[in-house]
Design an enzyme around this catalytic site. Structure first.
Site, short mmCIF file in Angstrom:
data_model
loop_
_atom_site.label_atom_id
_atom_site.label_comp_id
_atom_site.label_asym_id
_atom_site.label_seq_id
_atom_site.Cartn_x
_atom_site.Cartn_y
_atom_site.Cartn_z
N ASN A 229 0.85 -1.19 0.00
CA ASN A 229 0.00 0.00 0.00
C ASN A 229 0.89 1.24 0.00
O ASN A 229 2.12 1.14 -0.08
CB ASN A 229 -0.98 -0.02 1.17
CG ASN A 229 -0.27 -0.02 2.53
OD1 ASN A 229 0.85 0.46 2.68
ND2 ASN A 229 -0.95 -0.57 3.54
N GLU A 232 3.50 1.36 2.85
CA GLU A 232 4.53 0.33 2.66
C GLU A 232 5.47 0.69 1.50
O GLU A 232 6.68 0.47 1.59
CB GLU A 232 3.86 -1.02 2.42
CG GLU A 232 3.13 -1.54 3.65
CD GLU A 232 2.04 -2.54 3.35
OE1 GLU A 232 1.42 -3.05 4.31
OE2 GLU A 232 1.79 -2.83 2.15
N ASP A 303 -7.58 -6.72 1.44
CA ASP A 303 -7.60 -8.18 1.36
C ASP A 303 -8.47 -8.64 0.18
O ASP A 303 -8.12 -9.59 -0.54
CB ASP A 303 -8.16 -8.78 2.66
CG ASP A 303 -7.33 -8.40 3.87
OD1 ASP A 303 -6.11 -8.22 3.72
OD2 ASP A 303 -7.92 -8.29 4.96
#
Length: 517
Positions: A229, A232, A303
């Site tokens: 993301n 990150e 997810d």
């Protein structure tokens, strides 16, 4: 894989447009996918607040409802199962109530928990959100400070059997310590065994996807996909990303560094409300745009995204089409409260909802006026868009990046016949509008029947009028209209060998994709 299976997957590999039937077709493939990593249990507790507690100026929530759902890697597994995959999950939980609840929910969803190991000294990672009136007031996290060595050894010992005969392996590493060195080494060994299988064996390395807070420790796997993301990606690049759409430009300038740091064949950076951006090792890129919801209690859209992306790639759907599919699935989930999943039926309904979405020009003008009042730039492009292909999607993605709102004006069926001949269009205007509207880069679709798009352009007055690179501004009848009100004409890339006419000619000649590339 049988010849029939190969033919079916080659057929899927040719699909580049999203339609309502596609999720059902993917579910019918029933790919085997292993999710290994940090499984969690999410709790959503809600109640009314009518008083403060005596001990401190804190609200008292009288709990009226308790709901639990798998979280982390377990939520990824639930999404895969809901989308039709045959799913196995590998991880570590405790011999506690949370672990028992998590295992029961997974098994009720048809997920194989043979490699989900429990240990009496382990605490099942649990995140409980307490809310009132639709507002989360508090989140309570409960997890183990260390993972027992015996549990790590048991998980590592079972990895080889877990990986065997899988179409895809997903590594979900959220840093709880479950994927420590013994497990990481076992995963590398198991995947390497697939790469070095004898020629007569049908075993090959499965698609490998890494969804990790820090993908760098997994670079030695040389994963097919990593999905950091924004935060990150910023840590990977050791820089601070700006807020808003400007993040896309920053990560794009550092695409090579992202690929090198992760060791991946492709990197997909997820940017929440700003969609996603894909970088592949062969120089390709692709962008999606989110359809965000208002603020609400939603969790786990990331997810869902990585699950749908993995499902598409595991059965041979092109990477860009898989990315668009994953964005559509995430758009479904962000409009649902709590930790939820996107099912095949929900995704199909979402894609089918784009049918009959072409707006009349007068209604579209009202939407354009509202966007312009908010300071947004309007981009308009037009064309037949008969048989959608990668040249179209690349071109539309580039057009979207010229402004904030992309309007696609489709030639009517009669107009296409006048331009292309009696055998066209292949697809009617309603079908063409539905497919174009399903692309995340497209905000509005309309249909026009005039010889040129000039009357529509005059009515909407977009800041940018975009056309493919087979034109020059001087060739366009619309240029004078655009320049008269102060707009700009932008000429974008054109890939001649991917034109619709070329696709139709290949179909008529009986040539497949392999001969065309």
């Amino acid at each position: 894989m049988t010849p029939r299976d190969t033919a079916r997957r080659q057929d899927l590999a040719s699909q580049r447009a999203l339609s309502g039937w596609l999720p059902r077709r993917l579910a019918a493939e029933r790919p085997a996918i292993l999710v290994i990593g940090d499984v969690m249990l999410d709790g959503w507790w809600s109640g009314a607040i009518e008083r403060l507690c005596r001990e401190a100026p804190a609200p008292v929530v009288d709990i009226a409802a308790r709901e639990f759902a798998p979280g982390g890697a377990a939520n990824t597994a639930m999404n895969l199962a809901a989308l039709g995959a045959r799913v196995a999950v590998a991880g570590i939980i405790g011999n506690d109530d949370a672990g028992a609840t998590l295992r029961r929910i997974l098994e009720d969803a048809g997920i194989d928990t043979m490699h989900l190991h429990s240990h009496p000294a382990m605490v099942t990672t649990t995140k409980i959100r307490i809310s009132s009136g639709g507002q989360v007031m508090l989140r309570i996290d409960d997890s183990a400070s260390t993972v027992p060595a015996e549990a790590l050894a048991a998980l590592a010992a079972s990895v080889a059997a877990a990986v065997e005969h899988q179409d895809a392996v997903m590594v979900c590493d959220y840093g709880t310590g479950v994927l420590a060195d013994p497990v990481k080494a076992a995963i590398r060994t198991a995947l390497a065994a697939g790469e070095t299988a004898p020629e007569q064996s049908t075993q090959t390395r499965p698609l490998t996807v890494v969804d990790a807070h820090d993908p760098r420790p997994w670079a030695a796997l040389q994963p097919d996909l990593v999905t950091p993301n924004a935060q990150e990606a910023a840590r990977l690049l050791d820089l601070r990303l700006p807020e808003g759409p400007g993040r896309v430009g920053v990560v794009t300038r550092h695409r090579d560094a992202l690929l090198q740091a992760t060791g991946a064949r492709a990197v997909v950076v997820t940017l929440d409300r700003d969609g996603t951006v894909l970088f592949s090792g062969n120089g390709g890129s692709h962008r999606t745009w989110a359809r965000p919801a208002a603020e609400k209690q939603a969790s786990g859209a990331g997810d869902t995204f990585v699950a749908a992306l993995t499902l598409g790639r595991s059965v041979g759907l092109p990477l860009t089409a898989s990315l668009d599919l994953a964005q559509a699935a995430a758009d479904v989930v962000v409009h649902q409260p709590g930790t939820s999943v996107c099912s095949t039926a929900q995704l199909s309904r979402h894609l089918e909802s784009f049918a009959d979405t072409a707006l009349p020009a007068d209604e579209l003008a009202l939407h354009v006026q509202a966007h312009r009042a908010q300071g947004q730039r309007i981009v308009l492009t037009n064309g037949c868009f008969d048989v959608l292909h990668s040249g179209h999607t690349r071109y539309l993605t580039q057009a979207k990046q010229l402004g904030d709102v992309l309007v696609v004006a489709l030639n009517s069926d009669d107009s296409v016949r006048r331009l292309k001949g009696p055998g066209r269009p292949i697809n009617g205007e309603a079908d063409r509008a539905a497919v174009i509207a399903a692309l995340s880069c497209v905000d509005y679709v309309t249909v026009f029947d005039t010889p040129t798009a000039s009357p529509l352009i005059q009515q909407l007055q977009p800041e940018v009028y975009a056309k493919g690179g087979d034109y020059t501004p001087e060739m366009l009848a619309e240029t004078d209209v655009v320049e008269e009100y102060g707009g700009r004409v932008a000429i974008l890339d054109y890939v001649a060998e991917r034109s619709t006419s070329a696709v139709v000619q290949r179909i008529q000649a009986g040539k497949g994709a392999a001969q065309a590339e």
